[in-house]
Design an enzyme around this catalytic site. Sequence first.
Site, PDB file in Angstrom:
ATOM      1  N   THR A   1       0.638  -0.996   0.061  1.00  0.00           N
ATOM      2  CA  THR A   1      -0.055   0.227  -0.129  1.00  0.00           C
ATOM      3  C   THR A   1       1.057   1.622   0.004  1.00  0.00           C
ATOM      4  O   THR A   1       0.468   2.361  -0.169  1.00  0.00           O
ATOM      5  CB  THR A   1      -0.979  -0.274   1.495  1.00  0.00           C
ATOM      6  OG1 THR A   1      -0.360  -0.325   2.252  1.00  0.00           O
ATOM      7  CG2 THR A   1      -1.552  -1.079   1.313  1.00  0.00           C
TER       8      THR A   1
HETATM    9  N1  LIG Z   1       0.427  -2.444   3.706  1.00  0.00           N
HETATM   10  C1  LIG Z   1       1.245  -2.322   3.108  1.00  0.00           C
HETATM   11  O1  LIG Z   1       1.034  -2.919   2.168  1.00  0.00           O
HETATM   12  C2  LIG Z   1       2.913  -1.786   3.152  1.00  0.00           C
HETATM   13  C3  LIG Z   1       3.969  -2.441   3.423  1.00  0.00           C
HETATM   14  N2  LIG Z   1       5.173  -1.881   3.737  1.00  0.00           N
HETATM   15  C4  LIG Z   1       4.246  -2.596   1.482  1.00  0.00           C
HETATM   16  O2  LIG Z   1       4.346  -1.107   1.231  1.00  0.00           O
HETATM   17  O3  LIG Z   1       4.391  -3.069   0.805  1.00  0.00           O
END
Ligand SMILES: NC(=O)C[C@H](N)C(=O)O
EC number: 3.5.1.1
Length: 700
Positions: free
Chosen positions: A203
């Site tokens: 995300t």
């Molecule tokens: N919720 C997530 O996926 C955060 C993770 N750190 C990413 O961006 O890979």
Amino acid sequence: MAADETRILILYSGGTLGMVRNPSKGYVPYPGFLTETLRTQSRFHDPNADSIFSWSDTTDRYKAWSEAYSRPDSGTTTPQRSSNHEMELSTALTSVTGSSLSSHFQPFGKPTRVYSSSPDGIYTKSAVEHRISDDGKRLELMLPTMVTPYLGDGGKKRTRYTVLEYDPLLDSSNMETKDWLRLVADIDLNYQNFDAFIILHGTDTMSYTSSALSMLLENLGKPVVVTGAQVPLSELRNDAIENVLGALVVASTQPIAEVTLFFASTLYRGNRVSKLSNSALSAFDSPNMPPLARAGISIDVAWHLVRRPTRLAPFRAHDALSQDVVLLRLFPGLQSLTVRSFLESSPIRGVVLHSYGAGNAPTRKDLLDVLREAAERGVVIVNISQCIQGEVSAIYEVGKTLEKVGVVAGADMTPEAALTKLSYLLAKKELGPDQIRRLMGTSLRGELTERTQVRNYGHDRTGRRSSSSSSGTATTERRRGKRVLGLLARILGSSHDGGNVEEDENEEETLYKIKDEADLDSLAVEAERGILPYLIQRSIERNEPSTLSSLLARQGFLASSQPTATPHTKTATATASAATAASSSSSSSSSTELDPHSSALHLAATLGRLECVRLLLQSGYNVHLRAASHSNHSPLYLAAYNGHADVVRLLRSAGAHLLMDERQADGQQQQQQQQQQQRDIWVLASGPSRASEDAPVSVE
Ligand SMILES: NC(=O)C[C@H](N)C(=O)O
């Protein structure tokens, strides 16, 4: 592959959703974990359609399933937990290869061919076979598939999908420009063999990726949905299941041929989103545009917001991005010397300037001089606001000053959209700085609201109907409404062929003696809602392109001025509740929307109505869709089957290709059709269709 299956390719790049806790390092992406989790859950994989999900649509079917599967000797849906974990694990593992637990570990479905643009960057453990192509540039894999229980459409359709897992899987903080290009190359390589694509992604930088992909995928004719999760599948309570399942259902059932981002039951345009929360499950929002859809009790799509390609041009995947771009955020006290050394020390060709408020900056000469000099050197500087919501509008003198030194307004683009668009345009060698400046203020993929758009579509950015804009066009629209009613009378009441009814306004006036204009407005709209699809069909059957053209124009207007069902943004709380209130009185599935499931194009292709096909394509009818009313075939197949070479050629120029099962069928068809002319048409329908590499940058 069966025509009642939607085929989806999942490109799994990494992110929290497939992570597993590592005691020393925290959450890490773990190879194979995600695919195995999906395979072992029958809501994601039900190859024999014998899970409870496939048998609980009626009480009778559930009863039948229950009698067959709930006998004491039939096993349960999850392995029993014993007190001794070690023993339980080894028993379970032995059982996987044996028999008693095999029903919990469903075998994969039949394999399908998938290509990867990165021969060394793929996890191949689950591949049935894989080989590097002779030129060493790509990997060809036979990957096992998974298939959902039957969903939607009265339980007659299901989704077959396969997961192409990248290696290494990345936390999205490690994603780089080359990773975006790789995703694009993989979509391009597999474009013809799948109906839709899902990208599983972290995300943190997801909105950068979805913005970049929207730029790089031009004339997209199929859904590309990006999703991920805040809590991984390895946790009992997570949002990964909902997000992945939601993305699968939306991509399979809603023909939204855009790059979108699905998160927390909401579908956003990919280049309009930003990550706004690192703790809420609802992590994203689209501050300057309402979402495209909400997956509530039903999936409500704001069809009037959905973009549809209207150019007769095939899909094109771009393969270059410039890295000479930066984001520069103003703050009180920023030194011009700092900005100068920043702009001069590296090969910067594009700057996204984060200004204040409605696009304001200090009017200090030293700072403005630095910006002017950079602009004069050819650096493209784009002004967007630090405010999460709103646009750059140069209403204050301080804002106008920026324009005077050569900084261009970026309207209401997110930083992610502005940066990736700049990077995309700067990679085009044929574009000079002035052309790029102009294009930065123009909507290429729906990434910004053009002022004329607001007027034309009659909606403000929260999706409310804009009253000031609608009044100006009301009279014209009333006239057009009457015209359609006239056409209706003419088509239904007359047996004669042809004739340009559109021009014959006096006759229409006599057909409809209108006493009360207000009554007419609502009556006319209601009548049109019901009758437009039928009129469209009749005008195709009668081969009347001019009639069809005015019907489509009317349909387009009604769709774009649809007053609602617009899912609102989270940030615009006040205006959003007004939008919701406004929408609550009207149905979300009005037929004035351009019906995405309409079979008008299929009819025109079957009958060989060349001009009608052209008009439908230019009105945004999707070239790839199957129609249940036409044996689940695509328009291209129907045109070829019925021997309309000119229509085949036109559809090919708009990017049509035979679908996977149709390619298999066309061989048999050729054998049956002995004549040379018929064989030629299948060659025409199945040949390669590529966009020309030097086509100019298009404003869709
Ligand atoms: N919720 C997530 O996926 C955060 C993770 N750190 C990413 O961006 O890979």
